[in-house]
Enzyme design. Structure first.
Site, PDB file in Angstrom:
ATOM      1  N   ASP A 152      -6.036   1.810  -3.421  1.00 16.52           N
ATOM      2  CA  ASP A 152      -7.572   0.951  -2.936  1.00 16.52           C
ATOM      3  C   ASP A 152      -8.113   2.880  -1.911  1.00 16.52           C
ATOM      4  O   ASP A 152      -9.102   2.218  -0.911  1.00 16.52           O
ATOM      5  CB  ASP A 152      -7.394   0.409  -2.019  1.00 16.52           C
ATOM      6  CG  ASP A 152      -6.000   0.549  -0.728  1.00 16.52           C
ATOM      7  OD1 ASP A 152      -5.921   1.404  -0.628  1.00 16.52           O
ATOM      8  OD2 ASP A 152      -6.230  -0.269  -0.168  1.00 16.52           O
ATOM      9  N   ARG A 153      -6.867   3.773  -1.171  1.00 24.23           N
ATOM     10  CA  ARG A 153      -7.469   4.998  -0.694  1.00 24.23           C
ATOM     11  C   ARG A 153      -7.582   6.226  -2.006  1.00 24.23           C
ATOM     12  O   ARG A 153      -7.206   6.448  -2.551  1.00 24.23           O
ATOM     13  CB  ARG A 153      -6.535   5.480   0.396  1.00 24.23           C
ATOM     14  CG  ARG A 153      -6.417   4.567   1.189  1.00 24.23           C
ATOM     15  CD  ARG A 153      -5.229   4.529   1.980  1.00 24.23           C
ATOM     16  NE  ARG A 153      -5.051   3.535   2.831  1.00 24.23           N
ATOM     17  CZ  ARG A 153      -5.521   2.663   4.174  1.00 24.23           C
ATOM     18  NH1 ARG A 153      -6.728   3.722   5.040  1.00 24.23           N
ATOM     19  NH2 ARG A 153      -5.330   1.677   5.401  1.00 24.23           N
TER      20      ARG A 153
ATOM     21  N   SER B 272       0.762  -1.456  -0.106  1.00 27.72           N
ATOM     22  CA  SER B 272      -0.448  -0.180   0.076  1.00 27.72           C
ATOM     23  C   SER B 272       1.082   1.487  -0.051  1.00 27.72           C
ATOM     24  O   SER B 272       2.138   1.286  -0.860  1.00 27.72           O
ATOM     25  CB  SER B 272      -0.715  -0.138   1.089  1.00 27.72           C
ATOM     26  OG  SER B 272      -1.897   1.201   1.347  1.00 27.72           O
TER      27      SER B 272
ATOM     28  N   ASP C 148      -1.635   1.828  -3.926  1.00 29.60           N
ATOM     29  CA  ASP C 148      -2.053  -0.195  -5.117  1.00 29.60           C
ATOM     30  C   ASP C 148      -3.892   0.939  -4.834  1.00 29.60           C
ATOM     31  O   ASP C 148      -4.788   0.139  -5.538  1.00 29.60           O
ATOM     32  CB  ASP C 148      -2.832  -0.344  -3.698  1.00 29.60           C
ATOM     33  CG  ASP C 148      -3.116  -0.449  -2.186  1.00 29.60           C
ATOM     34  OD1 ASP C 148      -2.601   0.828  -2.391  1.00 29.60           O
ATOM     35  OD2 ASP C 148      -3.143  -1.551  -1.468  1.00 29.60           O
TER      36      ASP C 148
ATOM     37  N   GLU D 200     -14.045   4.686   6.147  1.00 31.94           N
ATOM     38  CA  GLU D 200     -13.074   4.984   8.046  1.00 31.94           C
ATOM     39  C   GLU D 200     -12.386   5.859   6.942  1.00 31.94           C
ATOM     40  O   GLU D 200     -11.723   6.551   6.532  1.00 31.94           O
ATOM     41  CB  GLU D 200     -12.077   3.641   7.743  1.00 31.94           C
ATOM     42  CG  GLU D 200     -10.839   3.355   6.827  1.00 31.94           C
ATOM     43  CD  GLU D 200     -10.212   2.943   6.346  1.00 31.94           C
ATOM     44  OE1 GLU D 200     -10.136   1.674   7.696  1.00 31.94           O
ATOM     45  OE2 GLU D 200      -9.071   1.919   5.663  1.00 31.94           O
TER      46      GLU D 200
END
Length: 608
Positions: A317-318, A162, A315, A414
């Site tokens: 994903d955020r 990440s 990666d 989150e």
């Protein structure tokens, strides 16, 4: 004196356990680089280094492995990947095998050794009879859970660390997650005869998942966004995008196109467009770090009159978002602010659909350390809000159960800029989040509103939810344990079983404590926490009479003590500066009175 072929004699006999580990490593490791590194430590008599690299082992957590690349059992390397994959494949065989061929998805990012680790993982699954979907190119992490679900596979592996430093790599698993996997790994440490034969990835049982899943992913995104696309007018909103030297570039372009965003108005930071495992333009490849990670994007945006920046971590994903204010300064939205904006957008967009369910059948989810803004919205509109432990594993599992029960899960998030919009991917997804934020911004700008102005409108309606989150670094686990034990025994024999009773001589009083390490919860009749308890991690939440909710916890992947705080003001209290001053006063007091960084030698997060 002990000798092995080709080595100098080394003094290892005094430590039989180390000698056994050393011999096993030299027998099993076929990577010449890491094998030579271990051998040199032995030849030079570096027993402390050998013990560090061989006696300690990377532990398989709920999401897999993550650590420094290097030799030995405590680092990410070929042998550890083989052992982990053999154990995981064996576990899946035992728990899911029913006579049919099992399936595994294996993808990877652009870090050093990621492709190599993915191929070794594929071989381990092939050796146990799996059909393996190995991506042919760099891939975003959210595509793995999507592929596992769509291709009806039993397990997914994403080789990524990440946003960790360039020296690290990781091994993230998607379904299943179980503490027994570690036991299975320890039972399958010896590589099978063909474990190192990466030529096997050319087998007929290996297929590239991307040509199958990509069109489906983008079609779902286009369908969800479809009823909004028709509202786009002629406004040309110019976005600046950075994949932070990661995998996101072409995937986010396709996602924005699916959401109806004009690609001619997309600027991509050229220095960060292509994957680069050395992350040469940033100190940390983490958009959460703020201006230090986004300075090139801000420069490009300033030069091209682009008011909004979208940034993925490597990666993808955020998602981080920044907007230029009228003052010329850039506002970088924190994860809680984005959670409020995206949650609002998901709600109003969903309720415009003719097929929407009743609010009582709709759900939004957030982790316990994230803002309670969605809870406030739920109370106002009648939908449901669920709080889970930190990590999308928990939110994804809850969402899966709700979907099976016929409910609509609109959004989960989150505070660490992780967002799940819809349910195509039951995990955080920075690719689809970028598309939906771009679509939201386009509609707002057509209405003469900026993202920040809309956020202020939401605060006016639902009340300010002001947060202050940060961390301290501590490299000694024993010190971290002492910090938390000191907090648990702050006031022996008081009404909160030893926990602090307040801040600043009880100017701000603690009204409730929940400790998910010990299982204590003062708000429950039996004083037992209802959320899952884990003795292997530290996590304590305090509620104060000022309205502050404060959580202290350790990180599962980094040597950090993190704190999360939110102060919720009543609607109509529009003095944000006063609210922030109040919050900062309490946070400073918590640091000085509870964390005691000088006493314990904690390292403060460096300023941007």
């Amino acid at each position: 004196m002990v000798g092995t072929p080709g080595e100098k004699n080394v003094v290892l006999a005094e430590d039989p356990e180390l000698l056994t580990k050393f011999r096993k490593w030299m027998e099993w490791d076929q990577n010449e680089t890491t094998r030579q590194q271990i051998q040199e430590m032995a030849e030079l008599g570096q027993l402390d280094d050998l013990r560090k690299h061989l006696l300690k082992r990377l532990q398989f957590g709920t999401a897999g492995l993550r650590g420094r690349m290097g030799p030995g059992n405590n680092c990410m390397n070929d042998l550890v990947i083989i052992q982990t994959s053999q154990g995981l494949a064996s576990y899946v065989m035992k728990t899911c095998g029913n006579g049919n061929q099992l399936g595994a998805v294996v993808c990877y990012d652009g870090r050093h050794n990621s492709r190599r680790f993915a191929e070794l993982t594929t071989v381990a699954f092939l050796n146990q009879g799996f059909k393996v979907y190995l991506s042919s190119q760099l891939c975003p992490t959210p595509f793995v859970p999507f592929a596992v679900k769509y291709l009806k596979c039993n397990v997914g592996v994403m080789v990524t660390a990440s946003h960790n430093p360039k020296e690290d790599n990781g091994y993230k698993i998607i379904s299943p997650t179980d503490k027994e996997i570690q036991n299975s790994i320890m039972e399958n440490l010896e590589p099978v005869a063909t474990a190192w034969n990466t030529n096997l990835v050319s087998s007929k049982d290996v297929e590239d998942p991307l040509p199958t899943i990509e069109p489906v992913y983008y079609n779902i995104l286009a369908e969800v966004a479809g009823h909004i696309k028709s509202r786009h007018k002629s406004t040309k909103l110019r976005f600046t995008y950075t994949p932070m030297h990661g995998v996101g570039h072409r995937y986010v372009q396709d996602a924005l196109k699916s959401a109806g965003i004009d690609m001619e108005e997309l600027l991509v930071v050229p220095e960060q467009r292509d994957a680069d495992p050395d992350f040469p333009t940033v100190k940390f490849p983490n958009p959460e770090e703020g201006k230090s990670a986004l300075n090139l994007a801000m420069k490009l945006a300033d030069e091209n009159n682009s008011p909004i920046i979208l940034a993925n971590d490597p990666d993808a994903d955020r998602l981080a978002v920044a907007e230029k204010l009228p003052s010329g300064e850039w506002k970088i939205f924190n994860g809680n602010e984005l959670g409020a904006l995206i949650g609002w957008w998901c709600w109003v967009s969903y309720m415009e659909r003719p097929d929407h369910l009743d609010p009582s059948d709709c759900y939004m989810i957030a982790s316990t350390v994230s803002s309670k803004f969605l809870k406030t919205m739920a109370e106002a509109h009648g939908f449901n809000f669920i709080e889970t432990l930190t990590g999308f594993k928990w939110m994804g599992n809850i969402a899966d159960e709700l979907i099976a029960d016929g409910k609509a899960v609109l959004f989960a998030f989150e505070e660490a800029i992780g967002f799940m919009v819809g349910t195509a991917v039951l995990d955080k997804d920075g690719v689809s989040a970028a598309a939906f934020v771009a679509q939201m911004a386009t509609i707002l700008y057509e209405q003469g509103l900026t993202l920040n102005q809309q956020l202020q409108r939401l605060y006016d309606k639902y009340g300010y939810h002001v947060s202050h989150n940060s961390y301290y670094i501590c490299y000694e686990p024993s010190i971290i344990t002492k910090v938390f034990e000191n907090i648990r025994n702050f006031h022996p024999n008081n009404g909160l079983v030893g926990y602090p009773s307040g801040l600043m001589n009880n100017k701000y009083k603690v009204t409730a404590v929940r400790d998910l390490t010990t299982g204590y919860d003062s708000e429950q009749l039996d004083q037992k926490a209802t959320l899952p308890v884990s003795k292997s991690s530290q996590m304590i939440t305090f509620k104060l009479d000022s309205g502050l909710v404060l959580t202290l916890r350790t990180s599962g992947t980094e040597p950090k003590i993190k704190y999360y705080s939110e102060l919720r003001a009543t609607p109509g209290n529009n003095d944000r500066r006063a609210i922030e001053r109040n919050l900062n006063e309490m946070i400073n007091a918590m640091i000085n009175e509870w964390l005691l960084p000088e006493k314990w030698g904690l390292i403060q997060r460096s300023d941007d």
